[in-house]
Design a protein around this motif. Sequence first.
Motif, PDB file in Angstrom:
ATOM      1  N   ALA A  74       0.842  -1.203   0.000  1.00  0.00           N
ATOM      2  CA  ALA A  74       0.000   0.000   0.000  1.00  0.00           C
ATOM      3  C   ALA A  74       0.873   1.248   0.000  1.00  0.00           C
ATOM      4  CB  ALA A  74      -0.915   0.013   1.219  1.00  0.00           C
ATOM      5  N   SER A  75       1.929   1.215   0.797  1.00  0.00           N
ATOM      6  CA  SER A  75       2.845   2.344   0.869  1.00  0.00           C
ATOM      7  C   SER A  75       3.547   2.563  -0.464  1.00  0.00           C
ATOM      8  CB  SER A  75       3.888   2.092   1.970  1.00  0.00           C
ATOM      9  OG  SER A  75       4.836   3.125   1.986  1.00  0.00           O
ATOM     10  N   ALA A  76       3.974   1.464  -1.093  1.00  0.00           N
ATOM     11  CA  ALA A  76       4.663   1.572  -2.386  1.00  0.00           C
ATOM     12  C   ALA A  76       3.725   2.163  -3.442  1.00  0.00           C
ATOM     13  CB  ALA A  76       5.158   0.196  -2.828  1.00  0.00           C
ATOM     14  N   ALA A  77       2.481   1.687  -3.460  1.00  0.00           N
ATOM     15  CA  ALA A  77       1.511   2.186  -4.440  1.00  0.00           C
ATOM     16  C   ALA A  77       1.192   3.656  -4.191  1.00  0.00           C
ATOM     17  CB  ALA A  77       0.234   1.360  -4.376  1.00  0.00           C
ATOM     18  N   SER A  78       1.019   4.010  -2.914  1.00  0.00           N
ATOM     19  CA  SER A  78       0.722   5.386  -2.551  1.00  0.00           C
ATOM     20  C   SER A  78       1.885   6.308  -2.908  1.00  0.00           C
ATOM     21  CB  SER A  78       0.433   5.467  -1.049  1.00  0.00           C
ATOM     22  OG  SER A  78       0.169   6.786  -0.660  1.00  0.00           O
ATOM     23  N   SER A  79       3.100   5.859  -2.624  1.00  0.00           N
ATOM     24  CA  SER A  79       4.291   6.663  -2.918  1.00  0.00           C
ATOM     25  C   SER A  79       4.440   6.891  -4.421  1.00  0.00           C
ATOM     26  CB  SER A  79       5.549   5.980  -2.373  1.00  0.00           C
ATOM     27  OG  SER A  79       5.517   5.941  -0.963  1.00  0.00           O
ATOM     28  N   ALA A  80       4.187   5.840  -5.202  1.00  0.00           N
ATOM     29  CA  ALA A  80       4.293   5.966  -6.657  1.00  0.00           C
ATOM     30  C   ALA A  80       3.305   7.003  -7.182  1.00  0.00           C
ATOM     31  CB  ALA A  80       4.036   4.614  -7.319  1.00  0.00           C
ATOM     32  N   ALA A  81       2.075   6.962  -6.673  1.00  0.00           N
ATOM     33  CA  ALA A  81       1.058   7.929  -7.094  1.00  0.00           C
ATOM     34  C   ALA A  81       1.426   9.338  -6.625  1.00  0.00           C
ATOM     35  CB  ALA A  81      -0.301   7.535  -6.530  1.00  0.00           C
ATOM     36  N   ALA A  82       1.949   9.422  -5.420  1.00  0.00           N
ATOM     37  CA  ALA A  82       2.315  10.721  -4.855  1.00  0.00           C
ATOM     38  C   ALA A  82       3.440  11.375  -5.642  1.00  0.00           C
ATOM     39  CB  ALA A  82       2.720  10.561  -3.397  1.00  0.00           C
ATOM     40  N   LYS A  83       4.426  10.573  -6.033  1.00  0.00           N
ATOM     41  CA  LYS A  83       5.545  11.116  -6.810  1.00  0.00           C
ATOM     42  C   LYS A  83       5.056  11.650  -8.150  1.00  0.00           C
ATOM     43  CE  LYS A  83       9.002   8.117  -4.687  1.00  0.00           C
ATOM     44  NZ  LYS A  83       9.797   6.879  -4.832  1.00  0.00           N
ATOM     45  N   GLU A  84       4.163  10.885  -8.786  1.00  0.00           N
ATOM     46  CA  GLU A  84       3.623  11.311 -10.087  1.00  0.00           C
ATOM     47  C   GLU A  84       2.866  12.625  -9.980  1.00  0.00           C
ATOM     48  OE1 GLU A  84       1.364   8.629 -12.477  1.00  0.00           O
ATOM     49  OE2 GLU A  84       2.790   7.004 -12.290  1.00  0.00           O
ATOM     50  N   SER A  85       2.187  12.824  -8.870  1.00  0.00           N
ATOM     51  CA  SER A  85       1.364  14.029  -8.721  1.00  0.00           C
ATOM     52  C   SER A  85       2.105  15.170  -8.031  1.00  0.00           C
ATOM     53  CB  SER A  85       0.084  13.699  -7.943  1.00  0.00           C
ATOM     54  OG  SER A  85       0.385  13.076  -6.714  1.00  0.00           O
ATOM     55  N   GLY A  86       3.394  14.957  -7.691  1.00  0.00           N
ATOM     56  CA  GLY A  86       4.217  16.043  -7.174  1.00  0.00           C
ATOM     57  C   GLY A  86       4.100  16.363  -5.702  1.00  0.00           C
ATOM     58  N   LEU A  87       3.632  15.419  -4.891  1.00  0.00           N
ATOM     59  CA  LEU A  87       3.548  15.669  -3.449  1.00  0.00           C
ATOM     60  C   LEU A  87       4.946  15.708  -2.832  1.00  0.00           C
ATOM     61  CD1 LEU A  87       0.585  13.410  -2.239  1.00  0.00           C
ATOM     62  CD2 LEU A  87       0.565  15.861  -2.656  1.00  0.00           C
ATOM     63  N   THR A  88       5.088  16.457  -1.741  1.00  0.00           N
ATOM     64  CA  THR A  88       6.361  16.488  -1.018  1.00  0.00           C
ATOM     65  C   THR A  88       6.572  15.154  -0.301  1.00  0.00           C
ATOM     66  OG1 THR A  88       5.394  17.299   1.041  1.00  0.00           O
ATOM     67  CG2 THR A  88       6.056  18.954  -0.580  1.00  0.00           C
ATOM     68  N   ALA A  89       7.795  14.936   0.160  1.00  0.00           N
ATOM     69  CA  ALA A  89       8.100  13.703   0.883  1.00  0.00           C
ATOM     70  C   ALA A  89       7.202  13.543   2.107  1.00  0.00           C
ATOM     71  CB  ALA A  89       9.571  13.704   1.300  1.00  0.00           C
ATOM     72  N   GLN A  90       7.006  14.639   2.829  1.00  0.00           N
ATOM     73  CA  GLN A  90       6.183  14.598   4.036  1.00  0.00           C
ATOM     74  C   GLN A  90       4.748  14.207   3.698  1.00  0.00           C
ATOM     75  OE1 GLN A  90       6.834  17.881   6.824  1.00  0.00           O
ATOM     76  NE2 GLN A  90       4.641  18.043   7.101  1.00  0.00           N
ATOM     77  N   GLU A  91       4.223  14.767   2.609  1.00  0.00           N
ATOM     78  CA  GLU A  91       2.853  14.457   2.192  1.00  0.00           C
ATOM     79  C   GLU A  91       2.730  13.013   1.716  1.00  0.00           C
ATOM     80  OE1 GLU A  91       1.328  18.849   0.655  1.00  0.00           O
ATOM     81  OE2 GLU A  91       2.549  17.596  -0.660  1.00  0.00           O
ATOM     82  N   GLN A  92       3.793  12.510   1.077  1.00  0.00           N
ATOM     83  CA  GLN A  92       3.779  11.116   0.622  1.00  0.00           C
ATOM     84  C   GLN A  92       3.665  10.161   1.817  1.00  0.00           C
ATOM     85  OE1 GLN A  92       6.948  10.064  -2.194  1.00  0.00           O
ATOM     86  NE2 GLN A  92       7.036  12.194  -2.847  1.00  0.00           N
ATOM     87  N   VAL A  93       4.436  10.449   2.859  1.00  0.00           N
ATOM     88  CA  VAL A  93       4.410   9.599   4.056  1.00  0.00           C
ATOM     89  C   VAL A  93       3.046   9.667   4.731  1.00  0.00           C
ATOM     90  CG1 VAL A  93       5.417   9.256   6.350  1.00  0.00           C
ATOM     91  CG2 VAL A  93       6.900   9.800   4.417  1.00  0.00           C
ATOM     92  N   GLU A  94       2.497  10.876   4.830  1.00  0.00           N
ATOM     93  CA  GLU A  94       1.189  11.048   5.472  1.00  0.00           C
ATOM     94  C   GLU A  94       0.087  10.319   4.698  1.00  0.00           C
ATOM     95  OE1 GLU A  94       0.660  15.244   5.682  1.00  0.00           O
ATOM     96  OE2 GLU A  94       2.019  15.519   7.374  1.00  0.00           O
ATOM     97  N   ALA A  95       0.125  10.413   3.371  1.00  0.00           N
ATOM     98  CA  ALA A  95      -0.902   9.766   2.547  1.00  0.00           C
ATOM     99  C   ALA A  95      -0.835   8.249   2.690  1.00  0.00           C
ATOM    100  CB  ALA A  95      -0.730  10.169   1.083  1.00  0.00           C
ATOM    101  N   ALA A  96       0.387   7.714   2.681  1.00  0.00           N
ATOM    102  CA  ALA A  96       0.560   6.259   2.785  1.00  0.00           C
ATOM    103  C   ALA A  96       0.053   5.745   4.130  1.00  0.00           C
ATOM    104  CB  ALA A  96       2.027   5.896   2.603  1.00  0.00           C
ATOM    105  N   SER A  97       0.406   6.425   5.215  1.00  0.00           N
ATOM    106  CA  SER A  97       0.009   5.954   6.544  1.00  0.00           C
ATOM    107  C   SER A  97      -1.497   6.115   6.763  1.00  0.00           C
ATOM    108  CB  SER A  97       0.787   6.700   7.632  1.00  0.00           C
ATOM    109  OG  SER A  97       0.551   8.090   7.575  1.00  0.00           O
ATOM    110  N   ALA A  98      -2.065   7.212   6.252  1.00  0.00           N
ATOM    111  CA  ALA A  98      -3.510   7.432   6.410  1.00  0.00           C
ATOM    112  C   ALA A  98      -4.305   6.370   5.664  1.00  0.00           C
ATOM    113  CB  ALA A  98      -3.883   8.819   5.896  1.00  0.00           C
ATOM    114  N   ALA A  99      -3.859   6.031   4.453  1.00  0.00           N
ATOM    115  CA  ALA A  99      -4.552   5.005   3.667  1.00  0.00           C
ATOM    116  C   ALA A  99      -4.500   3.656   4.372  1.00  0.00           C
ATOM    117  CB  ALA A  99      -3.931   4.898   2.282  1.00  0.00           C
ATOM    118  N   ALA A 100      -3.344   3.302   4.910  1.00  0.00           N
ATOM    119  CA  ALA A 100      -3.189   2.021   5.595  1.00  0.00           C
ATOM    120  C   ALA A 100      -4.094   1.931   6.824  1.00  0.00           C
ATOM    121  CB  ALA A 100      -1.731   1.818   6.000  1.00  0.00           C
ATOM    122  N   ALA A 101      -4.131   3.014   7.596  1.00  0.00           N
ATOM    123  CA  ALA A 101      -4.969   3.020   8.803  1.00  0.00           C
ATOM    124  C   ALA A 101      -6.447   2.906   8.444  1.00  0.00           C
ATOM    125  CB  ALA A 101      -4.717   4.301   9.604  1.00  0.00           C
TER     126      ALA A 101
END
Length: 421
Positions: A74-101
């Motif tokens: 889930a984290s890998a998929a979220s990070s890949a999407a986040a990178k494509e859409s230009g999110l910052t590193a901090q936002e990528q981590v937050e999105a991945a953890s929120a989705a998992a929870a």
Amino acid sequence: AIVAAEVAGSIAALEASVTGASREQQAMAAGKAAAAAARDLGMTAYQQAQAAGAAAMVAGLNAGLSLLKQTETASAASSAAAKESGLTAQEQVEAASAAAAEVAAFAGLNAAAQAEAAGNAAASACASLGMKPAEQAAAAGAAAASAGKKAGMTASEQAAAASKAAEAAIARSASRTPKTTPKGTPRTSITPRASLSTTSTPRASVSAVDPNNLEKNMAGAAAAGVAAALAAATGGGTMQQQASAAGAAAGSSAAASGLTVSQQAAAAGLAAATAGAAGGMDAEQQIEAASSAANAAASGAMDKDRISLTASAAASAAAAAGLDAEKQASAAGAAAASAAGELGFDAKEQALAAGTAGAVAGRKAGMAVSPLIAAANAAASAAAVAAGMSSDDQAVAVAQVAGAAAALGAAASGASTEQQA
């Protein structure tokens, strides 16, 4: 829109399973399809990353993956999407953890499992971004505590979940990293991404610290910081008070573990910035919190080292917040000038400290020589103006800083001592 995106992900996972794809590949296919659907539906970049992570985790759950594997994919998929859409590193981590929870809660898992899922995802996202083990631990602890709070955990339960997540992050990091280099050299000490080497005298002999326990000690400091921030939040503390508490606790934990002053300052700065980000601070506030915490933790160091460590923490916080190299150099310069002023240095010394710190941070961030000199000069000029220097004195200070920056740039390119001069 979220449901439509996740349905698209489920269909992609089914199609992947028919072609004989592995369970992890099915989950990644689901995440990619969900992100694309979310993008087409006009969802924000953050929502796209969340949709990708949630779809991947659901696909992993349906495919029978363990909770750890679910959160990693889930984290890998979220990070890949986040990178494509230009999110910052901090936002990528937050999105991945929120989705998992969220998916863990949807699957009916208890609060502890939701916190564990969030921590795992945050650590995995940090690892994929190349962050240090201590940074992975801090992010995992903060994510676990946040997920636990949403799931109804008490403050003490949140602190326990944060500590467990931080320790798990360090354990996984150690399993990913060889214990020694090919020649058998122990791993080097953890320092923040923009750290400075110093000659500070450690409060406890560095030889007394087992290199193999360094990461564990840094993780313990990170967990202590998360727990302190939670306690401050429970007591009604402001964001600044939470960050300050986190930094002080992390620094004390590092000191109790026998780490050097440099490592104590790094731990304090990282914990304060992490707590600040979790509490909703903007990048500027995170930088201020990190530099203040590092400055306090480095109180036992020589003045020059204390200034350098304070600047280093500011640059690291700026990098973690997704700011570019120029802004990292600016943050380091401002922090150095402030620390120098507090220590009683005169205006010229403050400007020189700012410029030097800006140059070091810029070099660490990979700046070429010309922009490095420009960034250092800008940091020195800002400090000189703030300190009320005359225009002639400013010119002299800026010229000295330009020379120092040029020497640093030349050194980075392998120039000899004479060429640097």
